[in-house]
Design an enzyme around this catalytic site. Structure first.
Site, mmCIF file in Angstrom:
data_model
loop_
_atom_site.group_PDB
_atom_site.id
_atom_site.type_symbol
_atom_site.label_atom_id
_atom_site.label_comp_id
_atom_site.label_asym_id
_atom_site.label_seq_id
_atom_site.Cartn_x
_atom_site.Cartn_y
_atom_site.Cartn_z
ATOM 1 N N HIS A 132 44.389 43.202 50.523
ATOM 2 C CA HIS A 132 42.787 43.718 49.166
ATOM 3 C C HIS A 132 41.874 42.559 49.236
ATOM 4 O O HIS A 132 41.991 41.802 48.448
ATOM 5 C CB HIS A 132 44.490 43.158 48.078
ATOM 6 C CG HIS A 132 44.025 43.752 46.426
ATOM 7 N ND1 HIS A 132 44.446 44.604 45.656
ATOM 8 C CD2 HIS A 132 42.341 44.431 46.012
ATOM 9 C CE1 HIS A 132 44.322 44.738 44.736
ATOM 10 N NE2 HIS A 132 42.845 44.445 45.001
ATOM 11 N N ARG A 144 32.903 46.447 48.844
ATOM 12 C CA ARG A 144 32.254 46.775 48.274
ATOM 13 C C ARG A 144 30.153 47.638 48.896
ATOM 14 O O ARG A 144 29.747 48.407 48.305
ATOM 15 C CB ARG A 144 31.264 45.900 47.673
ATOM 16 C CG ARG A 144 31.506 44.692 46.309
ATOM 17 C CD ARG A 144 32.413 45.731 45.487
ATOM 18 N NE ARG A 144 32.216 44.301 44.107
ATOM 19 C CZ ARG A 144 33.769 44.817 43.656
ATOM 20 N NH1 ARG A 144 35.184 46.152 43.285
ATOM 21 N NH2 ARG A 144 34.346 43.950 43.164
ATOM 22 N N HIS A 179 47.898 50.059 41.562
ATOM 23 C CA HIS A 179 47.829 48.451 40.915
ATOM 24 C C HIS A 179 48.789 49.253 39.927
ATOM 25 O O HIS A 179 48.105 49.630 38.469
ATOM 26 C CB HIS A 179 45.920 49.174 40.561
ATOM 27 C CG HIS A 179 44.956 47.959 39.297
ATOM 28 N ND1 HIS A 179 44.582 47.558 39.308
ATOM 29 C CD2 HIS A 179 46.023 48.759 37.831
ATOM 30 C CE1 HIS A 179 43.596 47.307 38.242
ATOM 31 N NE2 HIS A 179 44.535 47.560 37.371
ATOM 32 N N ASN A 223 41.605 41.318 36.434
ATOM 33 C CA ASN A 223 42.407 42.435 36.146
ATOM 34 C C ASN A 223 43.627 42.571 37.399
ATOM 35 O O ASN A 223 42.932 42.593 38.350
ATOM 36 C CB ASN A 223 41.914 43.976 36.175
ATOM 37 C CG ASN A 223 43.142 44.472 35.666
ATOM 38 O OD1 ASN A 223 43.855 44.873 34.747
ATOM 39 N ND2 ASN A 223 42.396 46.401 35.353
ATOM 40 N N ASP A 247 42.339 39.814 46.308
ATOM 41 C CA ASP A 247 42.029 40.620 45.226
ATOM 42 C C ASP A 247 40.739 40.355 45.444
ATOM 43 O O ASP A 247 39.368 40.052 44.593
ATOM 44 C CB ASP A 247 42.662 40.937 43.844
ATOM 45 C CG ASP A 247 41.894 42.646 43.612
ATOM 46 O OD1 ASP A 247 41.524 42.908 43.090
ATOM 47 O OD2 ASP A 247 42.619 41.790 42.186
ATOM 48 N N GLY A 292 37.110 40.384 38.139
ATOM 49 C CA GLY A 292 36.872 40.082 39.152
ATOM 50 C C GLY A 292 36.871 38.791 39.703
ATOM 51 O O GLY A 292 35.488 38.544 38.351
HETATM 52 ZN ZN LIG Z 1 44.075 46.301 41.244
#
Ligand SMILES: [Zn+2]
Length: 433
Positions: free
Chosen positions: A60, A64, A181, A280, A307, A326
């Site tokens: 994960h 970008r 998610h 999140n 993440d 994030g």
């Molecule tokens: Zn997520």
């Protein structure tokens, strides 16, 4: 290449590892570089007192690129990954344009190969444009050069149960996995923080635990019904652990990941109002953190995933409600795992190899990552100094963005060397390009 004086999985007596042609050729006590013709002039890595583990695999990662190269590129993200001990990362599909077709996933895959520091595996979107309405071209992405096997709308939940059921059926036929998610969108409208006393006091709209747990429960039922494989992204609540335990006990093909930040930080951080802590799913309570640590040690939660989510200063240095969720994660993940699990005695180094390398490679179906440290196996490994400590400075990390919630923290566990199929990608904490 000769690695001297290292302990495999932190166990037993120190050994030397001889690497030849990208493969572990010999493991033994006191291999002498000068003693045989064959291994003279060999490069020696003095790894005295260090721990050898298989290279880490991150299921994960947000790289970008394409679209937000001002916050991270495949090159800078790969460097951050290698410095963190990773040899493979899965690049999430919520780029701009979205990775919902063969052209984009092949672009990401090819760029990853050009950079060459880690294996970059693109994740394909489940639905077109992450909109949750129409399945993306899953089969075309699977058959592309990028060989996509992990599909996710991460950033968004595949909320429609019928779309989710079809996605599971389709990926089953492709021998793939849906990484969900889990966030029921109707329960998290405008959500800003974990729903509880602290968010209420600060006047922030709550993100209730049930919004995650209800989707995980629903998806486990759909995975059981279809016989497909489900992977739950960034588990954040104790209730989700209960659902996973129940689903696994009845034979559901479900796996789950937890992030380093959900293993350490709590919603106490809300008190500072610093948006660096906005993520999140949100940071939860101390008791959630304790349950997540134990669930990872026990295997109910299978692995750690970062993440890793770089953001530009204008998206983070603003008021809480306007800030993007994030945090960075690739270079701090190992240290947080050492701090939260190894030091308290919940995991040994073999356990670290399991949750950071073997399990994620297995979930993603990677044949040559997460392999045992043994003769004949690819020399894809990481050497860690278990006693050294370092202080996190966002500005010094390899990512373009600097949004780390661990700024200024002194953490244990330093990655000294990372090796991908015999090629040294990080040496003494420096990227080798
Ligand atoms: Zn997520």
């Amino acid at each position: 290449m000769l690695i001297k004086g290292v302990r495999l999985y932190g166990e037993g007596d120190p050994v030397d590892i001889l690497v030849r042609d990208g493969v572990i050729a010999e493991i033994g006590p006191w291999l002498d570089a000068a003693s045989t013709q064959e291994i003279t002039d060999v490069e020696v890595i003095d790894a005295d007192g260090q721990v050898a583990l298989p290279g880490f695999v991150d299921l994960h990662t947000h790289l970008r690129e394409p679209g937000r190269e001002d916050t991270e590129t495949i090159a800078t993200g790969s460097a951050a990954a290698a410095l963190g001990g990773y040899t493979a990362v899965f690049a999430m599909a919520n780029t701009d344009p979205v990775a919902d077709n063969a052209v984009i996933v092949e672009h990401v895959w090819r760029r990853g190969r050009e950079v060459g520091l880690v294996d970059v595996h693109p994740v394909g979107a489940v639905t077109v444009g992450l909109k949750g309405e129409k399945l993306a071209e899953l089969g075309t992405m699977a058959r592309s050069q990028a060989d996509v096997r992990v599909f996710s709308d991460d950033g968004h939940c595949v909320a429609d149960p019928l779309i989710m059921r079809r996605a599971l059926e389709y990926t089953k036929a492709l021998d793939g996995v849906i990484a969900q998610h889990a966030e029921e969108p109707r329960l998290t409208v405008n959500a800003q923080a974990h729903e509880g006393e602290r968010a209420a006091r600060l006047g922030l709209a709550g993100w209730p635990a049930a919004a995650e747990e209800s989707i995980v429960a629903r998806d486990c039922l759909l995975a059981k019904q279809t016989g497909a494989r489900l992977h739950v992204c960034h588990v954040s609540t104790a209730g989700t652990v209960d659902v996973l335990r129940w689903a696994k006990e009845r034979g559901t093909k479900v796996s789950a990941e937890v992030t380093p930040h959900h293993l350490l930080l709590t919603d106490e951080r809300l008190a500072t109002y610093d948006p660096v802590n906005k993520v999140n799913p949100p940071l939860r309570t101390e008791s959630d953190v304790q349950v997540l640590r134990e669930a990872l040690a026990e295997g109910v939660v299978d692995c750690v995933a970062t993440d890793h989510a770089p953001h530009a200063p204008q998206d983070k240095d603003c008021e809480w409600s306007a800030a993007r969720p994030g945090m960075l994660g690739l270079q701090t993940a190992l240290s947080i795992v050492v701090e939260t699990l190894v030091r308290p005695g919940l995991l040994d180094w073999r356990g670290v190899a399991r949750v950071m390398s073997e399990k994620p490679a297995e979930i993603a179906g990677l044949p040559d990552q997460g392999r045992p440290l043994a003769v004949g196996e690819p020399a894809t490994l990481v050497l860690v100094d278990p006693t050294a400590r370092w202080t996190v400075r966002g500005a010094e990390l390899a990512s373009i963005a600097g949004n780390t919630p661990f700024e200024g923290m002194e953490l244990p566990g330093v990655v000294r060397t990372t090796m991908l199929r015999g090629r040294v990608t990080v040496s003494e904490g420096k990227v080798q390009s």
